[in-house]
Each structure stands twice: as C-alpha cells, then as structure tokens.
Design a protein around this motif. Structure first.
Motif, PDB file in Angstrom:
ATOM      1  N   CYS A 157       0.803  -1.530  -0.081  1.00  0.00           N
ATOM      2  CA  CYS A 157      -0.220   0.283  -0.244  1.00  0.00           C
ATOM      3  C   CYS A 157       0.864   1.053  -0.086  1.00  0.00           C
ATOM      4  O   CYS A 157       1.731   1.483   1.318  1.00  0.00           O
ATOM      5  CB  CYS A 157      -1.074   0.144   0.948  1.00  0.00           C
ATOM      6  N   PRO A 158       0.373   2.107  -1.217  1.00  0.00           N
ATOM      7  CA  PRO A 158       1.203   3.440  -0.607  1.00  0.00           C
ATOM      8  C   PRO A 158       0.717   4.339  -0.144  1.00  0.00           C
ATOM      9  O   PRO A 158      -0.361   4.015   0.811  1.00  0.00           O
ATOM     10  CB  PRO A 158       0.863   4.331  -2.711  1.00  0.00           C
ATOM     11  N   GLU A 159       1.183   5.732   0.412  1.00  0.00           N
ATOM     12  CA  GLU A 159       0.773   6.263   1.061  1.00  0.00           C
ATOM     13  C   GLU A 159       0.856   7.931   0.601  1.00  0.00           C
ATOM     14  O   GLU A 159       0.686   7.941  -0.041  1.00  0.00           O
ATOM     15  CB  GLU A 159       2.451   7.287   1.742  1.00  0.00           C
ATOM     16  N   TYR A 160      -0.906   8.214   1.000  1.00  0.00           N
ATOM     17  CA  TYR A 160      -1.323   9.669   0.321  1.00  0.00           C
ATOM     18  C   TYR A 160      -1.385  10.661   1.457  1.00  0.00           C
ATOM     19  O   TYR A 160      -1.897  10.469   1.983  1.00  0.00           O
ATOM     20  CB  TYR A 160      -2.481   9.328  -0.781  1.00  0.00           C
ATOM     21  N   ALA A 161      -0.539  11.511   1.579  1.00  0.00           N
ATOM     22  CA  ALA A 161      -0.974  12.204   1.943  1.00  0.00           C
ATOM     23  C   ALA A 161      -1.247  12.151   3.147  1.00  0.00           C
ATOM     24  O   ALA A 161      -1.862  12.443   4.701  1.00  0.00           O
ATOM     25  CB  ALA A 161      -2.284  13.010   2.032  1.00  0.00           C
ATOM     26  N   HIS A 162      -0.355  11.165   3.934  1.00  0.00           N
ATOM     27  CA  HIS A 162       0.111  11.244   4.801  1.00  0.00           C
ATOM     28  C   HIS A 162      -0.556  10.266   5.588  1.00  0.00           C
ATOM     29  O   HIS A 162      -1.107  10.174   6.732  1.00  0.00           O
ATOM     30  CB  HIS A 162       0.602  12.578   6.180  1.00  0.00           C
ATOM     31  N   GLY A 163      -1.271   9.692   4.681  1.00  0.00           N
ATOM     32  CA  GLY A 163      -2.375   8.357   5.185  1.00  0.00           C
ATOM     33  C   GLY A 163      -2.572   7.213   4.199  1.00  0.00           C
ATOM     34  O   GLY A 163      -1.486   7.289   3.203  1.00  0.00           O
ATOM     35  N   VAL A 164      -3.598   6.421   3.861  1.00  0.00           N
ATOM     36  CA  VAL A 164      -4.383   5.015   3.680  1.00  0.00           C
ATOM     37  C   VAL A 164      -4.459   5.899   2.533  1.00  0.00           C
ATOM     38  O   VAL A 164      -5.872   5.986   2.421  1.00  0.00           O
ATOM     39  CB  VAL A 164      -4.372   4.302   4.688  1.00  0.00           C
ATOM     40  N   PRO A 165      -4.663   5.049   1.119  1.00  0.00           N
ATOM     41  CA  PRO A 165      -5.555   5.734  -0.028  1.00  0.00           C
ATOM     42  C   PRO A 165      -6.937   5.792   0.552  1.00  0.00           C
ATOM     43  O   PRO A 165      -6.679   4.078   0.912  1.00  0.00           O
ATOM     44  CB  PRO A 165      -4.974   5.356  -1.231  1.00  0.00           C
TER      45      PRO A 165
END
Length: 177
Positions: A78-86
């Motif tokens: 899982c990547p990170e988007y805006a310091h969170g889980v997508p």
C-alpha cells in the motif's frame, strides 16, 4: 501438500503502481507451498455504507469477502497519500470490518514508496490490528525504489531476495497454523 492461499491486495489504483508490481513479482517468486492471487476489484467496490451490510451484499463486496475467506493469509502493498492510507484502500478495509472472513488472518505488509510511507504504514497497522488481523511483523518490510515494472523488480537480485524472505516468513507462519 496443497499450497496455502495468499490473497495479494494492492492499495493503489494506478496502472503503473510500484506496489502492484511488487505483488506481481512476489507472485512469480512464491515458493511451491504458497499460491498468490492478486485481487483486482479495488476499483469496483461501492463506497462503504453500513446500511448496505445486509444480505444480499453488493456483488463486489461479496466477491471481496469470498476471496478473503478463501485465503489463508493476506499480503498487502500500500502506498501513502497525504500521510495516510489511500481512500480506495481504506474503503476496501471498511467493507471487511464487519466480515467474519477477516479476523485472525495473518497479514504481511510491503511498501514500495521511494520516499517511504511511515504515516500510512503506521495507520495501516493500527487499522489492521483494530480489525483483529494477525500482523506478521517479520514479514512487514519497506522496499523503497522497487520500480514500477515487474521486470525491473525481477532483474534486481537483492530485491528478489527481500521478497523471497518475506514469502518464506509468511509460509513459515502458515506452516505453524
């Protein structure tokens, strides 16, 4: 011996996702005692609504829960988007919160972010523990700069060794069950 089933969940919707590529490479490197299946329905799940958790479930949700139920373990990248889980991946997890198929499932976490994804990984661990996952800590590793193509990952002997190590730990965990 029948191979143990591992459902691979990518937290990314990108066509050229490094996290999805990691899972695809892991599938090719899997030992004979593991059968890895890549879940491809992230983009088909409706937005989570507790009112929709009654039977019959939306078809995409029923298929997700069936795939989780048929698996012995989960491998998540899982990547990170805006310091969170997508959001799309959090939505997938929300659909599993009330399921009977998820609790107690061994889960290993990968991450291919070149910049790391400390915040998302911490949040993801918290979410999964709240959902009663059995996190396999020694099979939870960052693999920064893995590349966005399966061929690139498979051409890197060090990266292949890292993935094989994760899979070996996961297989060992399942053998102990």
């Amino acid at each position: 011996m029948t191979p143990r089933r591992v459902l691979c969940l990518s937290g990314s919707l990108r066509r050229a996702s490094a996290n999805t590529a990691l899972l695809q490479a892991a599938r090719q490197l899997a030992p004979a005692d593991l059968e890895l299946q890549l879940y491809a329905g992230l983009d088909t799940l409706p937005l989570f609504n507790p009112d929709d958790e009654i039977e019959p479930l939306p078809a995409a949700v029923a298929a997700l829960r069936e795939a989780v139920g048929a698996s012995d373990a989960l491998l998540i990248a899982c990547p990170e988007y805006a310091h969170g889980v997508p959001g799309a991946f959090k939505n997938l997890l929300d659909w599993l919160v009330g399921s009977l198929e998820f609790p107690g499932k061994p889960v290993a976490l990968l991450n291919a972010s070149a910049r790391g994804s400390f915040h998302a990984q911490a949040a993801l661990r918290e979410i999964l523990l709240t959902m009663a996952a059995r996190l396999v800590a020694s099979a939870t590793v960052p693999l920064p700069g893995a590349g966005c193509e399966v061929g690139t990952i498979l051409a890197d002997p060090a990266r292949c060794d890292e993935l094989r190590d994760v899979l070996a730990v996961l297989a060992g965990t399942l053998a102990g069950d």
